[in-house]
Each structure stands twice: as C-alpha cells, then as structure tokens.
Write a protein that holds these residues in place. Structure first.
Motif, PDB file in Angstrom:
ATOM      1  N   GLN A 176       7.588 -11.681   8.873  1.00  0.00           N
ATOM      2  CA  GLN A 176       6.791 -10.486   9.133  1.00  0.00           C
ATOM      3  C   GLN A 176       7.473  -9.238   8.585  1.00  0.00           C
ATOM      4  N   ILE A 177       8.797  -9.176   8.764  1.00  0.00           N
ATOM      5  CA  ILE A 177       9.550  -8.015   8.274  1.00  0.00           C
ATOM      6  C   ILE A 177       9.516  -7.975   6.750  1.00  0.00           C
ATOM      7  N   LYS A 178       9.720  -9.127   6.102  1.00  0.00           N
ATOM      8  CA  LYS A 178       9.690  -9.154   4.629  1.00  0.00           C
ATOM      9  C   LYS A 178       8.322  -8.715   4.121  1.00  0.00           C
ATOM     10  N   LYS A 179       7.272  -9.160   4.781  1.00  0.00           N
ATOM     11  CA  LYS A 179       5.927  -8.763   4.376  1.00  0.00           C
ATOM     12  C   LYS A 179       5.757  -7.253   4.493  1.00  0.00           C
ATOM     13  N   GLN A 180       6.267  -6.669   5.573  1.00  0.00           N
ATOM     14  CA  GLN A 180       6.190  -5.217   5.752  1.00  0.00           C
ATOM     15  C   GLN A 180       6.941  -4.481   4.652  1.00  0.00           C
ATOM     16  N   ILE A 181       8.127  -4.983   4.312  1.00  0.00           N
ATOM     17  CA  ILE A 181       8.942  -4.340   3.276  1.00  0.00           C
ATOM     18  C   ILE A 181       8.202  -4.335   1.943  1.00  0.00           C
ATOM     19  N   ILE A 182       7.652  -5.487   1.571  1.00  0.00           N
ATOM     20  CA  ILE A 182       6.952  -5.578   0.286  1.00  0.00           C
ATOM     21  C   ILE A 182       5.703  -4.707   0.285  1.00  0.00           C
ATOM     22  N   GLU A 183       4.985  -4.657   1.400  1.00  0.00           N
ATOM     23  CA  GLU A 183       3.803  -3.792   1.490  1.00  0.00           C
ATOM     24  C   GLU A 183       4.189  -2.318   1.346  1.00  0.00           C
ATOM     25  N   MET A 184       5.303  -1.919   1.960  1.00  0.00           N
ATOM     26  CA  MET A 184       5.765  -0.538   1.841  1.00  0.00           C
ATOM     27  C   MET A 184       6.142  -0.204   0.401  1.00  0.00           C
ATOM     28  N   LEU A 185       6.820  -1.136  -0.251  1.00  0.00           N
ATOM     29  CA  LEU A 185       7.202  -0.920  -1.645  1.00  0.00           C
ATOM     30  C   LEU A 185       5.965  -0.762  -2.525  1.00  0.00           C
ATOM     31  N   ASP A 186       4.987  -1.633  -2.322  1.00  0.00           N
ATOM     32  CA  ASP A 186       3.775  -1.600  -3.146  1.00  0.00           C
ATOM     33  C   ASP A 186       2.977  -0.313  -2.925  1.00  0.00           C
ATOM     34  N   SER A 187       2.870   0.114  -1.674  1.00  0.00           N
ATOM     35  CA  SER A 187       2.063   1.301  -1.372  1.00  0.00           C
ATOM     36  C   SER A 187       2.742   2.595  -1.783  1.00  0.00           C
TER      37      SER A 187
ATOM     38  N   VAL B  94      16.221 -10.048  13.584  1.00  0.00           N
ATOM     39  CA  VAL B  94      14.903 -10.042  14.213  1.00  0.00           C
ATOM     40  C   VAL B  94      14.445  -8.642  14.624  1.00  0.00           C
ATOM     41  N   ASP B  95      15.346  -7.685  14.602  1.00  0.00           N
ATOM     42  CA  ASP B  95      14.997  -6.318  14.997  1.00  0.00           C
ATOM     43  C   ASP B  95      14.356  -5.584  13.825  1.00  0.00           C
ATOM     44  N   ASP B  96      13.108  -5.145  14.000  1.00  0.00           N
ATOM     45  CA  ASP B  96      12.397  -4.459  12.916  1.00  0.00           C
ATOM     46  C   ASP B  96      12.364  -2.943  13.075  1.00  0.00           C
ATOM     47  N   SER B  97      13.229  -2.417  13.932  1.00  0.00           N
ATOM     48  CA  SER B  97      13.218  -0.969  14.187  1.00  0.00           C
ATOM     49  C   SER B  97      13.664  -0.157  12.979  1.00  0.00           C
ATOM     50  N   PHE B  98      14.195  -0.826  11.960  1.00  0.00           N
ATOM     51  CA  PHE B  98      14.683  -0.112  10.785  1.00  0.00           C
ATOM     52  C   PHE B  98      13.566   0.259   9.812  1.00  0.00           C
TER      53      PHE B  98
ATOM     54  N   SER C 150      12.419 -18.514  -1.125  1.00  0.00           N
ATOM     55  CA  SER C 150      13.548 -17.716  -0.648  1.00  0.00           C
ATOM     56  C   SER C 150      13.549 -17.648   0.868  1.00  0.00           C
ATOM     57  N   ILE C 151      14.722 -17.483   1.432  1.00  0.00           N
ATOM     58  CA  ILE C 151      14.848 -17.376   2.873  1.00  0.00           C
ATOM     59  C   ILE C 151      14.222 -16.047   3.310  1.00  0.00           C
ATOM     60  N   PRO C 152      13.499 -16.009   4.412  1.00  0.00           N
ATOM     61  CA  PRO C 152      12.693 -14.825   4.728  1.00  0.00           C
ATOM     62  C   PRO C 152      13.443 -13.627   5.274  1.00  0.00           C
ATOM     63  N   ASN C 153      14.757 -13.697   5.413  1.00  0.00           N
ATOM     64  CA  ASN C 153      15.481 -12.522   5.911  1.00  0.00           C
ATOM     65  C   ASN C 153      16.243 -11.794   4.806  1.00  0.00           C
ATOM     66  N   THR C 154      15.937 -12.087   3.555  1.00  0.00           N
ATOM     67  CA  THR C 154      16.696 -11.528   2.433  1.00  0.00           C
ATOM     68  C   THR C 154      15.765 -11.114   1.311  1.00  0.00           C
ATOM     69  N   ILE C 155      16.080  -9.982   0.693  1.00  0.00           N
ATOM     70  CA  ILE C 155      15.365  -9.583  -0.515  1.00  0.00           C
ATOM     71  C   ILE C 155      16.331  -8.817  -1.417  1.00  0.00           C
ATOM     72  N   ASN C 156      16.291  -9.115  -2.695  1.00  0.00           N
ATOM     73  CA  ASN C 156      17.121  -8.429  -3.680  1.00  0.00           C
ATOM     74  C   ASN C 156      16.182  -7.636  -4.587  1.00  0.00           C
ATOM     75  N   ILE C 157      16.354  -6.320  -4.597  1.00  0.00           N
ATOM     76  CA  ILE C 157      15.419  -5.435  -5.292  1.00  0.00           C
ATOM     77  C   ILE C 157      16.151  -4.588  -6.325  1.00  0.00           C
ATOM     78  N   SER C 158      15.556  -4.468  -7.490  1.00  0.00           N
ATOM     79  CA  SER C 158      16.006  -3.478  -8.482  1.00  0.00           C
ATOM     80  C   SER C 158      15.003  -2.340  -8.508  1.00  0.00           C
ATOM     81  N   PHE C 159      15.477  -1.140  -8.182  1.00  0.00           N
ATOM     82  CA  PHE C 159      14.665   0.062  -8.345  1.00  0.00           C
ATOM     83  C   PHE C 159      14.941   0.563  -9.759  1.00  0.00           C
ATOM     84  N   ASN C 160      13.989   0.355 -10.632  1.00  0.00           N
ATOM     85  CA  ASN C 160      14.214   0.605 -12.051  1.00  0.00           C
ATOM     86  C   ASN C 160      14.641   2.040 -12.320  1.00  0.00           C
ATOM     87  N   GLY C 161      15.775   2.148 -13.039  1.00  0.00           N
ATOM     88  CA  GLY C 161      16.299   3.460 -13.389  1.00  0.00           C
ATOM     89  C   GLY C 161      17.168   4.096 -12.335  1.00  0.00           C
TER      90      GLY C 161
END
Length: 378
Positions: free
Chosen positions: A271-282, A360-364, A296-307
């Motif tokens: 659920q948290i990963k889905k929220q993160i990706i939705e925030m990035l897209d919006s 499991v804490d999504d307060s961030f 991929s394991i659902p508690n990890t994401i590796n992101i490149s912010f281009n530039g």
C-alpha cells in the motif's frame, strides 16, 4: 526529527523484542555452554527456543540453524568455509552475480587470489538475473552458486526458486543471501531448495549483532563447511565464541513476530509503495524507477530523479527523510553503485539514484511529498 526511510540498512527494534532482550540481560546472564549449573541451563533454554523459532519461520529442522554475528559472517563462512573441500576434490569454480552484497563479493575475491575461478553473471537492465544463464555456466568443477534473494539496493527479487530446484539435482552447493527477504518473503523462502542461507536479525526488527547461517542437510548429511575462526566448539564448531543469549532471545522473538505478522506487513508495504508511485506520477517530476517493479520486494524502491544529484537531494531533504543512495557498507565510498552499474545504467542515472526503504508506519508520506517538491527545485 526526519522520518527514517533506510530500513534496508537496519530496522528499528520492535519494542516486544527489546522487552525480551532486557529480561535476558537482567535475568538470564549465564553462559549457554555452561552445563554444570542452573544459570547456564536457563540461558541454553532461551537459545534453543530461539533456534526453534528460526527453524519454524523457514520450515526446517532446528539442527540446521547456526547462530552468527549476522549475514556478513554467515556469507563468509558459506564461501571461505568450503575452501578445504574444494581443494580436496578439485572443484574450484564458483558462480555468483555482479550485484551481490560486498559480504559475498569480497570473500570470493579472496578465493580468486588463491586460484579459484569465479563467474559473475550480470542482470538485465531491470536488475534481474536470468536463471538459464546461471545454470548454463555450471561445469564439472563448479563448487558453489551464490545468488541473493532480494537485492539490497533495488529490491529486485531474484529467481532463486528456479536455480535452487535445478541445482538440487546436482552436487553443486547453493548459497542464498536472504538478508533483505528473511522475515518478509516467508512463503517464498520456505519453498526454496538451498544448501546455505544467510540472514540478520537487524533487517527484520531484531537487534544488531546477531544472525544465522542455515546449513541444510542432504541425504542426512550437512554441507562440508569448516569454521573460519577458532577458539571453541560452540555451534558444533561452526562458529566459536560465547553465544550472546540476549541477542539470540531478541532474534527468536523477532522471528516469532514475523511468522504471525508477515502477511499483514506485506500488504502494508504494498500500500505504501503504491502511494509513493502515485505521488510521483501526480507531481509531474521527471523520474525513473531502477529495477523491475513487478519482481521486487514491496518495502523498497530505487528512484532516479533525472538531473538531480543524489547527494544534493539527501542533504537538502534530511530534515524530512533519512534516505540513502546505496548499500550501507558503501556509505563512505563515492564510487558509483556496482549494482546499478552492472545493470548497464548510464552514469547520470546512477548519480541521481536514491534508495527508499520503509516499514509498516506510513506517517512519512506527507514528508515524502516535501522531498519530491525539493527535488523539483534542484
């Protein structure tokens, strides 16, 4: 205080685990190998109960569980402890991947300096290893295949089930570094066939400084591992030294909790990963995810912010989020990530990559929005 988002480096300790450890420190201070008095026997009961908790989490036998200081030591024993056997039977070829943790790559380098040959399999651009390429490199003199379950930088899950099933029909040993998946991908690890498995307590809400090495028996025989340290016969001679009862107690409690909560935890991570990706897209920010999202394991994401330089981003956002740009073992190194490099990513993408890993804490989530906004200004 900023939100802690570096769970792949080390998780916070669960209060229930800490309570068990405090009790052990205060009341179970005997040496678990002191057989002549009640204090030693009391400590031994805790050690064996925890050993049973680890065995239950993996659905294995208790006598296949050995305590170490953590996955790094377990990796070293799995690799260096086979040297004598390898030289005796002239099996000095090893297969691994180019994206392994340094706890695997560095002991392999030691064996290479002693005349061993190591084949390094590179992943595809999504960070996943082709199991056919691993298996096609197996030779008559192949001693060991070592493949991590989940990559610590990208979170990509490797096909160890396919590799393990194929190797089980041979005399080649199979080592799995499960530091990032232990206590999380419980069902998957229960079904995998392997010779050795390495794990740490501090990656799954347990204490730092304790881990396990699993030595699976095949036809009632354990793998021919020799100790790489000397000074006692503890853990059946595999790992000498006084067993840290309180740390073992904490590890056992963390495994007990994981067994009852891993399914609900995985749902929360997803659920948290889905929220993160939705925030990035919006947000409209220019970004790309490094690694196969579907594997991929659902508690990890590796992101490149281009530039956006990752070091600049981490400094600018440290009041909101504590994140990293790679493995903790390389935090003092400014060399490009060997994992992302092996995936064939260009240097600009690598230098803009950050790893975010959570519990499991999504307060961030609200503060993560601030991270995105800052990234858009850099």
């Amino acid at each position: 205080m900023s939100n802690y988002l570096d769970y792949n480096a080390s998780t916070p300790i669960d209060p229930r685990v800490l309570n068990v450890m405090i009790d052990a420190f205060k009341n179970k201070y005997g040496n678990a190998d002191s057989r002549t008095h009640a204090f030693g026997k009391s400590a031994r009961r805790i050690v064996e109960e925890s050993r049973g908790n680890i065995a239950e989490l993996l659905d294995i036998n208790k006598d296949e569980v050995f305590f170490t200081s953590g996955a790094t030591e377990s990796d070293n024993i799995s690799i260096l402890g086979l040297q004598e056997y390898a030289e005796k039977f002239s099996k000095k070829h090893i297969i691994t991947t180019a994206i392994e943790h340094k706890a695997v790559l560095e002991p392999l380098s030691v064996l290479e300096s002693k005349g061993f040959e190591v084949t390094y399999i590179k992943p595809d651009i999504n960070g996943r290893i082709n199991p056919d390429e691993v298996l096609s490199n197996v030779r008559n003199d192949t001693l060991l295949v070592s493949v991590m379950h989940t990559n610590n930088e990208t979170g990509v899950i490797q096909p160890i089930d396919i590799i393990g099933e194929a190797l089980d029909k041979t005399d080649v040993f199979f080592h799995v570094d499960a530091a990032q998946s232990f206590g999380k991908l419980v069902d998957e690890l229960k079904s995998v066939k392997y010779s050795f498995l390495s794990a740490s307590a501090h990656k799954m809400y347990g204490p730092q400084g304790i881990g396990t090495l699993i030595l699976r028996k095949k036809k009632f025989k354990s793998p021919p591992i020799k100790s790489i340290m000397y000074g006692g016969s503890q853990e059946h001679g595999i790992r000498p030294g006084t067993i840290p009862t309180a740390l073992v107690a904490g590890f056992g409690k963390a495994c007990e909790i994981a067994l009852s909560e891993y399914q609900s935890n995985l749902l929360k991570y997803q659920q948290i990963k889905k929220q993160i990706i939705e925030m990035l897209d919006s947000s409209g920010i220019d970004y790309v995810i490094n690694g196969d999202v579907e594997h991929s394991i659902p508690n990890t994401i590796n992101i490149s912010f281009n530039g956006v330089n990752s070091e600049a981003l981490m400094l600018a956002t440290k009041q909101y989020c504590s994140i990293s740009n790679g493995s903790a073992c390389n935090s003092h190194s400014y060399k490009p990530s060997h994992v992302l490099t092996a995936m064939g990513l260009d240097i600009e993408r690598i230098e803009s990559a950050v790893r975010i890993s959570w519990g499991v804490d999504d307060s961030f989530i609200n503060d993560f929005h601030s991270l995105i906004q800052i990234a858009m200004t850099l």
